[in-house]
Design a protein around this motif. Structure first.
Motif, PDB file in Angstrom:
ATOM      1  N   UNK A 635       0.788  -1.220   0.000  1.00 55.61           N
ATOM      2  CA  UNK A 635       0.000   0.000   0.000  1.00 55.61           C
ATOM      3  C   UNK A 635       0.819   1.268   0.000  1.00 55.61           C
ATOM      4  N   UNK A 636       2.125   1.177  -0.142  1.00 56.85           N
ATOM      5  CA  UNK A 636       2.988   2.361  -0.148  1.00 56.85           C
ATOM      6  C   UNK A 636       3.983   2.272  -1.301  1.00 56.85           C
ATOM      7  N   UNK A 637       4.728   3.340  -1.484  1.00 55.38           N
ATOM      8  CA  UNK A 637       5.802   3.362  -2.483  1.00 55.38           C
ATOM      9  C   UNK A 637       7.161   3.111  -1.833  1.00 55.38           C
ATOM     10  N   UNK A 638       7.155   2.503  -0.646  1.00 53.29           N
ATOM     11  CA  UNK A 638       8.394   2.327   0.108  1.00 53.29           C
ATOM     12  C   UNK A 638       8.894   0.884   0.045  1.00 53.29           C
ATOM     13  N   UNK A 639      10.236   0.769   0.000  1.00 55.10           N
ATOM     14  CA  UNK A 639      10.910  -0.506   0.254  1.00 55.10           C
ATOM     15  C   UNK A 639      11.700  -0.355   1.534  1.00 55.10           C
ATOM     16  N   UNK A 640      11.510  -1.298   2.442  1.00 47.42           N
ATOM     17  CA  UNK A 640      12.215  -1.254   3.728  1.00 47.42           C
ATOM     18  C   UNK A 640      13.466  -2.130   3.653  1.00 47.42           C
ATOM     19  N   UNK A 641      14.566  -1.650   4.230  1.00 50.53           N
ATOM     20  CA  UNK A 641      15.822  -2.387   4.293  1.00 50.53           C
ATOM     21  C   UNK A 641      16.262  -2.495   5.748  1.00 50.53           C
ATOM     22  N   UNK A 642      17.005  -3.545   6.062  1.00 50.14           N
ATOM     23  CA  UNK A 642      17.554  -3.673   7.406  1.00 50.14           C
ATOM     24  C   UNK A 642      18.855  -4.478   7.378  1.00 50.14           C
ATOM     25  N   UNK A 643      19.684  -4.261   8.400  1.00 52.24           N
ATOM     26  CA  UNK A 643      20.926  -5.025   8.585  1.00 52.24           C
ATOM     27  C   UNK A 643      20.883  -5.861   9.849  1.00 52.24           C
ATOM     28  N   UNK A 644      19.743  -5.946  10.470  1.00 51.92           N
ATOM     29  CA  UNK A 644      19.586  -6.676  11.724  1.00 51.92           C
ATOM     30  C   UNK A 644      19.623  -8.175  11.479  1.00 51.92           C
ATOM     31  N   UNK A 645      20.475  -8.919  12.184  1.00 50.22           N
ATOM     32  CA  UNK A 645      20.538 -10.379  11.981  1.00 50.22           C
ATOM     33  C   UNK A 645      19.251 -11.066  12.439  1.00 50.22           C
ATOM     34  N   UNK A 646      18.871 -12.140  11.748  1.00 47.12           N
ATOM     35  CA  UNK A 646      17.770 -12.986  12.170  1.00 47.12           C
ATOM     36  C   UNK A 646      16.397 -12.408  11.981  1.00 47.12           C
ATOM     37  N   UNK A 647      16.275 -11.322  11.239  1.00 46.54           N
ATOM     38  CA  UNK A 647      14.964 -10.685  11.052  1.00 46.54           C
ATOM     39  C   UNK A 647      14.371 -11.185   9.732  1.00 46.54           C
ATOM     40  N   UNK A 648      13.701 -12.348   9.781  1.00 42.96           N
ATOM     41  CA  UNK A 648      13.276 -12.971   8.534  1.00 42.96           C
ATOM     42  C   UNK A 648      11.801 -13.371   8.497  1.00 42.96           C
ATOM     43  N   UNK A 649      11.155 -13.462   9.634  1.00 42.64           N
ATOM     44  CA  UNK A 649       9.767 -13.927   9.662  1.00 42.64           C
ATOM     45  C   UNK A 649       8.860 -12.794  10.128  1.00 42.64           C
ATOM     46  N   UNK A 650       8.213 -12.080   9.196  1.00 42.21           N
ATOM     47  CA  UNK A 650       7.394 -10.929   9.597  1.00 42.21           C
ATOM     48  C   UNK A 650       6.176 -11.293  10.432  1.00 42.21           C
ATOM     49  N   UNK A 651       5.743 -12.558  10.392  1.00 41.73           N
ATOM     50  CA  UNK A 651       4.555 -12.945  11.147  1.00 41.73           C
ATOM     51  C   UNK A 651       4.833 -13.165  12.626  1.00 41.73           C
ATOM     52  N   UNK A 652       6.080 -13.428  12.997  1.00 47.57           N
ATOM     53  CA  UNK A 652       6.393 -13.767  14.374  1.00 47.57           C
ATOM     54  C   UNK A 652       7.302 -12.766  15.059  1.00 47.57           C
ATOM     55  N   UNK A 653       7.853 -11.814  14.324  1.00 42.13           N
ATOM     56  CA  UNK A 653       8.845 -10.912  14.884  1.00 42.13           C
ATOM     57  C   UNK A 653       8.220  -9.561  15.200  1.00 42.13           C
ATOM     58  N   UNK A 654       8.219  -9.204  16.492  1.00 40.78           N
ATOM     59  CA  UNK A 654       7.745  -7.883  16.878  1.00 40.78           C
ATOM     60  C   UNK A 654       8.698  -6.811  16.351  1.00 40.78           C
ATOM     61  N   UNK A 655       9.982  -7.138  16.305  1.00 37.92           N
ATOM     62  CA  UNK A 655      10.959  -6.174  15.786  1.00 37.92           C
ATOM     63  C   UNK A 655      10.645  -5.834  14.333  1.00 37.92           C
ATOM     64  N   UNK A 656      10.317  -6.838  13.541  1.00 36.39           N
ATOM     65  CA  UNK A 656       9.987  -6.587  12.136  1.00 36.39           C
ATOM     66  C   UNK A 656       8.762  -5.675  12.033  1.00 36.39           C
ATOM     67  N   UNK A 657       7.720  -5.952  12.831  1.00 35.09           N
ATOM     68  CA  UNK A 657       6.507  -5.135  12.786  1.00 35.09           C
ATOM     69  C   UNK A 657       6.792  -3.699  13.207  1.00 35.09           C
ATOM     70  N   UNK A 658       7.671  -3.529  14.190  1.00 33.92           N
ATOM     71  CA  UNK A 658       8.042  -2.175  14.604  1.00 33.92           C
ATOM     72  C   UNK A 658       8.803  -1.455  13.491  1.00 33.92           C
ATOM     73  N   UNK A 659       9.719  -2.189  12.819  1.00 35.72           N
ATOM     74  CA  UNK A 659      10.457  -1.590  11.702  1.00 35.72           C
ATOM     75  C   UNK A 659       9.485  -1.122  10.613  1.00 35.72           C
ATOM     76  N   UNK A 660       8.525  -1.999  10.270  1.00 38.97           N
ATOM     77  CA  UNK A 660       7.577  -1.645   9.205  1.00 38.97           C
ATOM     78  C   UNK A 660       6.725  -0.451   9.609  1.00 38.97           C
ATOM     79  N   UNK A 661       6.313  -0.414  10.861  1.00 43.65           N
ATOM     80  CA  UNK A 661       5.480   0.688  11.337  1.00 43.65           C
ATOM     81  C   UNK A 661       6.205   2.020  11.196  1.00 43.65           C
TER      82      UNK A 661
END
Length: 678
Positions: A635-661
């Motif tokens: 729904x956006x024109x954005x691509x998100x990037x990260x260098x954080x290790x182990x951040x691969x499952x968006x359904x289970x990672x609160x860190x991933x959801x915070x990054x996306x938010x």
């Protein structure tokens, strides 16, 4: 670069190459290749049936058969190839290897164009518009061998010329042309095999063809003293000159009488023309590190590093003294003119110890060194290391680069590599580097000349190179620049960049030049920044600021609060790269982006950081290669990037959801009123 491109490039020069034997043929080939890439349809019409470039002896005309039978060179070793072929076929094979290595070393079309711009063809004036009889095409020269294009023959070069005065035209050429020189120190030549030595000689010859004439200084282990050591050095020099003569049209020349001790006891070149005349004739000087004492009238062996520095000072004009027999203003102008005639562009060290080791990087080697920022820390790391791969030569070589590059412009660079890599021509790698089939190994000297960059970006993670073993390296070379200072505010060694850290830095801090930082951002993004609105958004959230050089590059990083979290909950604050900027004039050169990015991910935020970019941003390829993961935010024109290790499952990672938010909801603060997301 494909073999087809190589064939097209070489064939396109056949019709006119013999008429301009003194031009930079390599640049012409690159121009022809770039033309074929940009206009493939036209080139395919002109070259509808290109003849594959063959190393076998070919019949140039039906009525002129070849005197020797064809040889199947593909089944022979490199030495057997050269020894078994007639001279013309041997030259053709050498040209094939040269151009294959050249075109495969040009990383991009942009690099090739930049090389052509830096090293333009010399324009030589002549009193007559008619070409010399020796180059006028005849009926028998309708199909000219490409190998005959590289200047005068050795017989002509070595013929005596009986003249009382130098021609004015020759003087004007010497005064107008800039001679590009690479100072090369080669260690332990006496222990090298013939194959390695000949490969290095071929690479040095290729540099000459590319308008960068090498000046070689030999370094041998100090196991002998006095006369015996000097004799060994001369024998080694003769061996290298012999290898150069075998592969080069212009050959080499041993110089064992060019250095002396000055009044201050420091080695210096006592007769400049002994050094510059071979260089201007494209002959490769091989300097023996022997200096003569004017006081004792004795020859003394000196350190090779001392000889390199003496040659550097002489070639850049630091040891040139104004003449006393001319008026002072004329003498000053004469010195300025002489200093403009020669440009020392590279300091190259070929040493079996190889790249400078690193105890911190994944591949255990320094790929790129920014001396202004890293020299002291690297020397301390080398001195205190107990790793068996660390040699005292690494520290001494690093010091040589520091001392030599101090004498040269910022555009000059250094390269440290091994004899094996320096001898690499166009052979195919035995290792499957990218897991997609074999590829040709890049010769680091040729690649560095064409691109002025390391073999691969220092900020590129090793896993992106397709290495099966994490500790293996894609190169055994270190690229070195005088570089630029790097400022990290606050410095992580004093105040780590932690979410709970207080007080936080503000962009209005006296240590930050806000006007210059604003100009850097606006120049890089090509947009006007709404400074008051931007300060209001970030000033209480600054994690830190990175500034490279004289505000040539920089990064602003913040602590952002995701939706549903509180600013006081430091465990949920997101480390966010808010601005990453490099001045337009510094983009793609000097390693500015690599310097800033490495500081961010290795020193400031080793545990990871995130950022966003427009989906159609051209720089995304650079981000993709350096991030651990990406996510196109729905729904956006954005691509998100990260260098954080182990951040691969968006359904289970609160860190991933915070990054996306955070990446979804941050509002831009530009003053141009454009509605596009960036």
């Amino acid at each position: 670069m494909t073999q087809t491109a190589l064939t097209r490039s070489t064939v396109s020069l056949k019709g006119y190459g013999s008429l301009i034997p003194n031009t930079n043929i390599a640049a012409d080939v690159l121009r022809a290749h770039l033309l074929s890439v940009s206009r493939p349809a036209v080139c395919s019409q002109r070259l509808s049936r290109p003849r594959p470039y063959s190393a076998q002896t070919v019949v140039l005309r039906p009525d002129r058969p070849d005197p020797a039978p064809p040889v199947d060179v593909e089944t022979l070793s490199q030495n057997e190839r050269h020894n078994s072929l007639p001279s013309r076929a041997r030259q053709r094979l050498a040209n094939k290897e040269f151009f294959t290595s050249l075109l495969s070393s040009a990383a991009t079309k942009r690099d090739a164009k930049a090389f052509i711009t830096r090293l333009k063809n010399p324009i030589k004036t002549s009193t007559s518009t008619k070409p010399p009889a020796s180059v006028v095409p005849t009926e028998d020269q309708s199909d000219v061998n490409l190998g005959d294009l590289f200047g005068r023959s050795r017989a002509m070069e070595d013929s005596p010329v009986f003249t009382q005065f130098e021609k004015e035209s020759e003087q004007s050429i010497e005064e107008q042309e800039t001679l590009h020189v690479a100072l090369v120190k080669i260690s332990n030549v006496s222990a090298m095999s013939e194959d390695i030595l000949r490969g290095i000689a071929k690479t040095l010859s290729s540099l000459t063809r590319l308008s960068m004439v090498p000046c070689v200084v030999l370094e041998e282990p100090e196991q002998l003293d006095g006369t015996t050591r000097r004799q060994r050095l001369r024998q080694t020099a003769d061996r290298l000159v012999g290898a150069i003569d075998y592969v080069s049209e212009f050959g080499g020349r041993r110089l064992d009488n060019v250095l002396s001790f000055g009044a201050d006891g420091r080695a210096r070149v006592f007769l400049r023309k002994l050094l510059t005349r071979p260089l201007r004739r494209s002959r490769i000087p091989v300097v023996v590190p022997i200096a003569y004492s004017e006081e004792s009238q004795h020859a003394v062996s000196i350190a090779a590093d001392e000889a390199v520095l003496a040659l550097t000072r002489e070639l850049v004009g630091l040891d040139i003294k104004p003449r006393m027999d001319v008026p002072s203003e004329h003498a000053v102008e004469e010195v300025k003119s002489m200093r403009k005639q020669i440009s020392v562009d590279r300091i190259i060290v070929i040493d079996e110890t190889g790249a400078i080791p690193s105890t911190k990087s994944i591949d255990r080697k320094h790929v790129f060194v920014n001396l202004e920022q890293e020299y002291s820390a690297m020397q301390e790391e080398l001195r205190s290391s107990t790793d068996g791969s660390v040699s005292p030569k690494h520290a001494s070589n690093l010091k040589l680069f520091r001392d030599a590059l101090k004498l040269l412009p910022h555009s000059a660079s250094g390269l440290l590599t091994t004899p094996l890599e320096a001898a690499n021509s166009s052979r195919t790698s035995d290792e499957d580097v990218s897991n997609v089939g074999t590829r040709r190994q890049k010769n680091p000297l040729i690649h560095n000349l064409l691109t002025d960059k390391p073999a691969y970006s220092s900020s590129l993670p090793t896993r992106r190179l397709g290495q099966d073993r994490p500790l293996s390296s894609a190169t055994n070379s270190t690229f070195i620049k005088r570089g630029m200072p790097l400022v990290m505010l606050p410095h992580p060694d004093v105040q780590p960049w932690k979410a709970a850290g207080k007080p936080r830095l503000k962009l209005t801090d006296p240590e930050i030049d806000l006007d210059r930082l604003t100009y850097l951002i606006e120049d890089s993004f090509n947009r006007k920044l709404d400074v008051p609105a931007y300060l209001k958004r970030v000033n209480d959230r600054i994690a830190g600021v990175i500034i490279a050089g004289d505000y040539e590059g920089g990064a602003i990083l913040t602590w952002e609060t995701p939706q549903g979290a509180s600013d006081s909950d430091t465990s949920r604050l997101v480390p966010y790269l808010d601005k990453f900027a490099v001045l337009k004039k510094s983009q793609g050169a000097g390693g500015v982006a690599d310097i800033v990015f490495n500081a961010m991910v290795r020193t400031c935020f080793p545990n990871g950081v995130c950022w966003r970019s427009r989906k159609d941003n051209p720089v995304n390829k650079w981000y993709f290669e350096r991030s651990r993961g990406t996510w196109k935010i729905p729904g956006t024109n954005w691509t998100m990037f990260w260098t954080t290790p182990g951040l691969s499952d968006p359904d289970k990672s609160q860190t991933f959801l915070d990054y996306e938010s955070v990446c979804r909801n941050i509002q831009p603060t530009w003053a141009d009123g454009k509605k596009i997301a960036d």
